[in-house]
Scaffold this motif. Structure first.
Motif, PDB file in Angstrom:
ATOM      1  N   LEU A  37      -5.419   3.880 -10.754  1.00 38.70           N
ATOM      2  CA  LEU A  37      -5.299   2.546 -10.164  1.00 38.70           C
ATOM      3  C   LEU A  37      -5.312   1.435 -11.212  1.00 38.70           C
ATOM      4  CD1 LEU A  37      -7.652   2.865  -7.051  1.00 38.70           C
ATOM      5  CD2 LEU A  37      -5.171   3.110  -7.147  1.00 38.70           C
ATOM      6  N   ASP A 226      -9.323 -11.431  -4.453  1.00 37.14           N
ATOM      7  CA  ASP A 226      -8.621 -10.178  -4.770  1.00 37.14           C
ATOM      8  C   ASP A 226      -8.492  -9.978  -6.276  1.00 37.14           C
ATOM      9  OD1 ASP A 226      -8.349  -9.544  -2.120  1.00 37.14           O
ATOM     10  OD2 ASP A 226      -6.277 -10.243  -1.957  1.00 37.14           O
ATOM     11  N   ALA A 272       0.047   5.036  -5.153  1.00 39.30           N
ATOM     12  CA  ALA A 272      -0.839   3.912  -4.849  1.00 39.30           C
ATOM     13  C   ALA A 272      -0.082   2.588  -4.860  1.00 39.30           C
ATOM     14  CB  ALA A 272      -1.989   3.865  -5.859  1.00 39.30           C
ATOM     15  N   LEU A 275       1.832   2.490  -1.501  1.00 43.56           N
ATOM     16  CA  LEU A 275       1.064   2.485  -0.255  1.00 43.56           C
ATOM     17  C   LEU A 275       0.088   1.322  -0.143  1.00 43.56           C
ATOM     18  CD1 LEU A 275       0.212   6.287   0.182  1.00 43.56           C
ATOM     19  CD2 LEU A 275       2.031   4.969   1.301  1.00 43.56           C
ATOM     20  N   PHE A 276      -0.541   0.939  -1.248  1.00 50.03           N
ATOM     21  CA  PHE A 276      -1.641  -0.021  -1.177  1.00 50.03           C
ATOM     22  C   PHE A 276      -1.364  -1.361  -1.854  1.00 50.03           C
ATOM     23  CE2 PHE A 276      -3.659   4.278  -1.413  1.00 50.03           C
ATOM     24  CZ  PHE A 276      -3.976   4.369  -0.064  1.00 50.03           C
ATOM     25  N   PHE A 277      -0.333  -1.435  -2.690  1.00 49.85           N
ATOM     26  CA  PHE A 277      -0.088  -2.670  -3.433  1.00 49.85           C
ATOM     27  C   PHE A 277       1.256  -3.313  -3.107  1.00 49.85           C
ATOM     28  CE2 PHE A 277      -3.347  -0.409  -5.695  1.00 49.85           C
ATOM     29  CZ  PHE A 277      -4.218  -1.409  -6.125  1.00 49.85           C
ATOM     30  N   GLY A 278       1.924  -2.788  -2.114  1.00 47.03           N
ATOM     31  CA  GLY A 278       3.137  -3.423  -1.614  1.00 47.03           C
ATOM     32  C   GLY A 278       4.339  -3.373  -2.529  1.00 47.03           C
TER      33      GLY A 278
END
Length: 308
Positions: A37, A226, A272, A275-278
């Protein structure tokens, strides 16, 4: 980021066989998951903060728990044979790789960077062989050339026939990271893996404190929540906690076996990012990531002969 050759100290090796198999693989996977990540979190942070502040600031923050841990455990200082490895580890993996990869994230996606970063183990192996007087086999260099051709093709495809500025930063990151990990590995054979990274962080702090302080003073206000969380992750996750999980896994399950989990890192980063960071990740990126994983596996299995 890939950390396969910062091995735990030889004194811990005999205990590895007594640990249950799940322990080594579990801790090893946790370390790889944390490292995977790093680029997406960096990409998130550079949206609001200067790359120099992120690249250097995370090392300065991580130096605080590193110093506390060394003090609490009364860890010895590196000796004169270990200091060169610790210093070059600091140059490569505490300052060099984070800074270069952060600069790259300004102009390329984290999934793009994952394909480049997948070649870090081969870069590390080349530096380790060079510094230890070993000669990599022809098979190793063949795999390395295939890997270089893959990432160049990928970069040119993504850039529609041209290389982005971020590609050159990523290349520099791979070189500096390889140097840092190879030299850190030399010191860690006697100093221990976690002590090596802790000392590398601590000795870097005096040199980066002033630049980080000045850069921070130029900020008009606090970044979003964030971005603050992303910076905290980079400092305390990627540069600190991830190392401990990774080293624990290597010590418990063995370097050869647990080290293979690292092959998942490029794919986990790409996944990742999507799926999670656009990030928009096409099928070709997944295919290139898979191809790089094959190259890493082939290069790591290549025989290394000793120079005569």
């Amino acid at each position: 980021m890939n950390r396969s050759v910062l091995y735990p100290s030889p004194q811990t090796a005999p205990a590895a066989s007594a640990a249950p198999p799940w322990e080594g693989y579990g801790y090893g996977f946790l370390g790889v998951l944390i490292f995977s990540l790093t680029l997406p979190m960096t990409r998130l942070a550079v949206a609001e903060l200067p790359p120099l502040l992120i690249g250097l600031g995370r090392a300065l923050l991580a130096a605080v728990p590193a110093l506390i841990l060394l003090w609490l455990t009364r860890s010895r200082r590196p000796d004169r044979h270990e200091w060169p490895g610790v210093i070059l580890a600091a140059v490569g993996i505490v300052v060099g790789w984070p800074l270069a990869s952060t600069l790259a994230m300004q102009s390329v996606s984290s999934s793009h960077g994952a394909v480049f970063n997948g070649l870090l183990p081969l870069s590390t192996a080349a530096f380790a062989a060079w510094r230890s007087g070993e000669r990599p086999s022809r098979s190793f260099w063949l795999w390395a050339m295939v890997g270089a051709a893959l990432v160049c093709t990928f970069a040119l495809r993504q850039g529609h026939g041209t290389l982005a500025v971020g590609d050159f930063w990523l290349l520099l990151a791979v070189v500096l990271g390889g140097l840092g990990y190879a030299e850190g590995a030399r010191a860690s054979r006697t100093l221990g893996g976690w002590r090596t990274i802790c000392w590398a962080l601590v000795i870097s702090a005096p040199f980066i404190a002033a630049p980080v302080g000045w850069l921070a003073s130029q900020q008009a206000g606090w970044p979003s929540a964030d971005v603050v969380l992303a910076c905290a992750y980079l400092a305390f996750g990627s540069m600190f906690v991830g190392f401990f999980a990774w080293y624990r896994g290597l010590a418990a399950g063995g370097i050869a076996r647990v080290g293979q989990i690292q092959l998942l890192q490029p794919f986990l980063t790409v996944l990742a990012a999507a799926l999670f960071f656009g990030e928009s990740v096409d099928l070709a990126t997944f295919l290139f990531a898979a191809a790089v994983i094959v190259v890493i596996a082939g290069g790591r299995r290549a025989i290394v002969g000793v120079k005569k």
